[in-house]
Design a protein around this motif. Structure first.
Motif, PDB file in Angstrom:
ATOM      1  N   ASP A 184       7.993   0.395   3.856  1.00  0.00           N
ATOM      2  CA  ASP A 184       8.129   0.304   2.385  1.00  0.00           C
ATOM      3  C   ASP A 184       8.523   1.635   1.751  1.00  0.00           C
ATOM      4  O   ASP A 184       8.734   1.705   0.546  1.00  0.00           O
ATOM      5  CB  ASP A 184       6.786  -0.134   1.757  1.00  0.00           C
TER       6      ASP A 184
ATOM      7  N   ARG B 115      12.182   2.229   0.008  1.00  0.00           N
ATOM      8  CA  ARG B 115      12.304   1.388  -1.184  1.00  0.00           C
ATOM      9  C   ARG B 115      11.409   1.927  -2.308  1.00  0.00           C
ATOM     10  O   ARG B 115      11.806   1.985  -3.472  1.00  0.00           O
ATOM     11  CB  ARG B 115      11.910  -0.058  -0.849  1.00  0.00           C
TER      12      ARG B 115
ATOM     13  N   LYS C 133      12.946   4.968  -3.899  1.00  0.00           N
ATOM     14  CA  LYS C 133      14.071   4.521  -4.747  1.00  0.00           C
ATOM     15  C   LYS C 133      13.548   3.966  -6.077  1.00  0.00           C
ATOM     16  O   LYS C 133      14.038   4.326  -7.153  1.00  0.00           O
ATOM     17  CB  LYS C 133      14.868   3.448  -3.994  1.00  0.00           C
ATOM     18  N   GLU C 134      12.528   3.126  -5.989  1.00  0.00           N
ATOM     19  CA  GLU C 134      11.953   2.540  -7.209  1.00  0.00           C
ATOM     20  C   GLU C 134      11.339   3.619  -8.095  1.00  0.00           C
ATOM     21  O   GLU C 134      11.479   3.596  -9.311  1.00  0.00           O
ATOM     22  CB  GLU C 134      10.869   1.506  -6.849  1.00  0.00           C
TER      23      GLU C 134
ATOM     24  N   PRO D  46      17.902   2.046   0.037  1.00  0.00           N
ATOM     25  CA  PRO D  46      18.486   0.926  -0.709  1.00  0.00           C
ATOM     26  C   PRO D  46      19.464   1.406  -1.772  1.00  0.00           C
ATOM     27  O   PRO D  46      19.292   2.475  -2.356  1.00  0.00           O
ATOM     28  CB  PRO D  46      17.274   0.233  -1.343  1.00  0.00           C
TER      29      PRO D  46
ATOM     30  N   VAL E  24      17.814  -1.318  -7.037  1.00  0.00           N
ATOM     31  CA  VAL E  24      16.396  -1.581  -7.236  1.00  0.00           C
ATOM     32  C   VAL E  24      16.236  -2.989  -7.795  1.00  0.00           C
ATOM     33  O   VAL E  24      16.992  -3.393  -8.677  1.00  0.00           O
ATOM     34  CB  VAL E  24      15.824  -0.540  -8.230  1.00  0.00           C
TER      35      VAL E  24
END
Lengths: 553, 170
Positions: free
Chosen positions: A135, A138, A141-142, A173, A176
């Motif tokens: 995770d 990601r 990125k978030e 990624p 989002v």
């Protein structure tokens, strides 16, 4: 190829274009520091984690890019808390990475364990505890997406030690997907039309600009709005720099230590255009008597700010820059009326002033800093009288040149934030305007500045008092100076001990030469301005009072 | 006024803490809060009963929306809706009064779900008024223990609180 969690963090930061990190290593982040060791990322070792958070914050405010800080678990993480809260209150995008004990030790009161996601829940825009290395990319990125979009704010990512060690395939990624997070950017067309109509009808408009104008990069649009409508512009503390204070329509700051012209104009206006501001109690004073004759247009990216403190006639949720651009398109050029004359008279009759009696006055020092730097410096402040004098007496003309802890009012913010600002804007002269109280809260960061030769200038307005508290005690507590007299070290010797340049100034005529010397030094410099001890910040609105009823000045 | 909010949230750890923490630090009063999974296992649904005027409700809703894990909020109070609570009541029940208790249970269309030597456990579902009434009726027999779930609620007819069928938008 599989990468460890630590390597994924480094790669992800590179993907995000991060250049500088402020941090402090420790047990739970050993793996991450090992990955940093031979990466291209520039890491600045601070002397206290609070300094890392403030430096990331100062970097973000000076550049408009997110600031990144890192600390180990437990005490490292909790030391970030004040810095995170500071960024949260002022909507500053920072990403804080914290180490955490390994997953199997979580919740067992393990060595250096602190529930930092729990602790920072109310002071982050969002936070994460990453329990699975899959995770991690990601999440990063978030985090950057959340921190930098909508109303910006700090995001914390807590990473258990085993997650930084475990390996997985790295795939950053491209996009989002957060179904619960879709900030409104475009303003409602109907409401923008309503705003244009109110502006067209207004006889005495005032623009009240806040930090949102700086954040959204909307200074040009604000300037256009002011010139189209011939509206005077007052700014909040965080809005300083969004509109040139040298402009005839500039009223300066409003509120508790605002200019009389600004507070009178707001009290007289029949339309208040609030742009990226949040009607803070330090701005409004007694809320029932704030802009009592005005209809209010409120433009903000955060819907929760609209209607929170005052009733609004026209709410517009959206990015300030876009909304203002659209609004400007619907406006005609206004012609001068009595209102502009009235504003000119208010400014002329109520200038900021202080008694010149030959002693070294803090206000005079700020004026001299303005002259020597020609208004081109990046001014960072601590909190208290020094902050208010800097806001009042330096004429800011550009956004992101005034950096100060407004909402939280964090003493000790200035020096580390100045270091962050200088790292982000090495071309700019960066001056931390400090008090002798505030500077002692994070003085250790002088070592950071010296170690990396980050040539910040610290201008201490030294009155041997916690000046703002003393001022309140003088006015509201019958001069009972309870624990506000404070001694400091010999700051000149202290600067020398750290390897910085120390200068002491006691006379008005020494101010300019000292500043010039400091700017030329290209090394960290600490100037100890020994100022008049019981000088007060005026004008002043007593707490809870109406803003047109000011003391002093 | 009391409002019933139907709130869809990501089924992430800590989401309940985020919501509860928001209410406590901003000083909003929760009457009840229930939470459970929905037809989509990634999404939980909260039913929050909150006390406040329209201004408070506006702030509650806007602040809730700021939480990244909150997907959708419906204030269903002004609509037609069905709401239910469930209560379990352990009541003192000597053989001499059991008949009487069973009559009350029948009247409320409740059920007896456990029989002890001196106690009965009664399960009852219904709206808040009915639950209050059944509790009042059983009080004379001596309520030993009571647990109620708080409200769950759903819009009637073709309106939805779901992310797929956004007929009733927030």
């Amino acid at each position: 190829m599989k990468l460890s969690g630590a390597e994924i963090i480094v790669k992800s930061l590179q993907e995000e274009g991060v250049e500088a990190i402020f941090g402090y290593p420790g047990g739970a982040v050993l793996q991450i520091y090992d990955a940093l060791y031979d990466s291209s990322l520039k890491h600045y070792l601070v002397r206290h984690e609070q300094g890392a958070a403030h430096a990331a914050d100062g970097y973000a405010r000076a550049t408009g890019k997110p600031g990144v800080c890192i600390a180990t678990s437990g005490p490292g993480a909790t030391n970030l808390v004040t810095g995170i809260a500071t960024a949260y209150m002022d909507s500053v995008p920072i990403i804080a990475f914290t180490g955490q004990v390994a997953c199997d030790l979580l919740g067992k009161d393990s060595f250096q364990e602190a529930d930092i996601t729990g602790i920072t829940l109310p002071i982050t825009k969002h936070n994460y505890l990453v329990k699975d290395v899959k995770d991690l990319a990601r999440t990063i990125k978030e985090a950057f997406h959340i921190a930098t979009t909508g109303r910006p704010g700090p995001v914390l990512i807590d990473i258990p030690k085993d997650v930084s060690i475990k390996k997985t395939k790295f795939d950053y990624p491209a996009a989002v997907h957060l179904r619960g997070y879709k900030p409104t950017v475009e303003g409602n067309k109907g409401q923008i039309n309503n705003a244009a109509r109110l502006i067209g009808e207004a006889k005495r408009p005032v623009i009240y600009a806040g930090g949102g104008v700086v954040t959204s990069g909307a200074s040009e649009e604000l300037f256009r709005l002011a010139e189209l409508t011939l509206s005077p512009v007052t700014t909040t503390l965080l809005g300083i720099g969004s509109f040139p204070e040298t402009h005839p329509l500039s009223l300066g700051m409003l509120g508790m230590h605002g200019t009389k012209a600004a507070n009178y104009a707001v009290s007289e206006c029949d339309l208040l255009i609030a742009v990226g501001a949040r009607f803070d109690d330090r701005v409004t004073g007694k809320i029932d008597e704030f802009a009592p004759h005005a209809k209010i247009i409120h433009i903000d990216v955060d819907p929760a700010e609209i209607g929170k403190n005052v009733r609004v006639d026209v709410p517009i949720v959206g990015d300030v820059k876009r909304v203002l651009a659209e609004l400007n398109n619907k406006l005609q050029q206004h012609l001068p009326t009595d209102w502009q004359d009235r504003i000119a008279r208010l400014k002329q009759e109520n200038p900021l002033c202080y008694e010149e009696n030959g002693s070294l006055k803090p206000q005079f020092i700020i004026e001299q800093i303005y002259e020597v730097t020609k208004g081109e410096a990046t001014i960072v402040t601590e909190v208290g009288q020094n902050q208010m004098w800097a806001a009042q007496y330096y004429k800011f003309t550009k956004p992101r040149t005034f950096i100060s802890s407004g909402g939280l009012g964090t003493m000790g913010y200035g020096l580390p934030a100045a270091i962050g600002a200088k790292v982000g804007r090495p071309d700019s002269v960066v001056i931390d305007i400090a008090g002798d109280g505030s500077i002692q809260m994070n003085i250790q960061e002088l070592a950071t500045a010296v170690h990396y030769n980050i040539p910040v200038i610290v201008a201490i307005l030294n009155n041997n008092y916690l000046g703002m508290v003393r001022q309140w005690q003088e006015i509201f507590y019958d001069r009972r100076y309870s624990y506000t007299e404070i001694t400091g070290p010999d700051f000149v010797k202290l600067a020398a001990a750290y390897g910085a340049v120390g200068i002491r100034v006691t006379k008005p005529e020494e101010v300019k030469p000292a500043l010039k010397k400091a700017i030329k030094a290209r090394r960290p410099v600490l100037i100890d301005f020994v100022v008049e001890r019981e000088e007060n910040v005026f004008p002043m609105v007593p707490p809870g009072g109406a803003i047109h009823k000011m003391l002093g000045g | 006024m009391r409002h019933i909010l139907a709130v869809l949230v990501e089924n992430n750890p800590g989401v309940l803490t985020r919501v509860a923490g928001l209410f406590s630090r901003r000083g909003y009063n929760i009457d009840s809060l229930t939470v459970g999974r929905t037809e989509n296992p990634q999404i939980s649904r909260m039913t929050i009963v909150v006390e406040g005027d329209d201004l408070v409700l506006e702030q509650v809703t806007k602040q809730l929306h700021k939480l990244i894990d909150v997907i959708k909020i419906n204030d269903i109070t002004s609509e037609e809706y069905v709401d239910r609570e469930l209560v379990l009541i352990k009541v003192g029940a000597d053989p001499s009064v059991r008949g009487e208790i069973m009559q009350i249970v029948d009247i409320f269309r409740a059920r007896i779900v456990d029989i002890g030597r001196r106690t009965l456990i009664i399960e009852c579902t219904g709206d808040e008024g009915k639950i209050n009434a059944v509790i009042e009726s059983l009080k004379p027999f001596g309520i030993k223990e009571l647990v109620r779930t708080g409200k769950v609620a759903m819009l009637r007819g073709h309106k939805f609180t779901s992310i797929n069928e956004s007929r009733e938008d927030d």
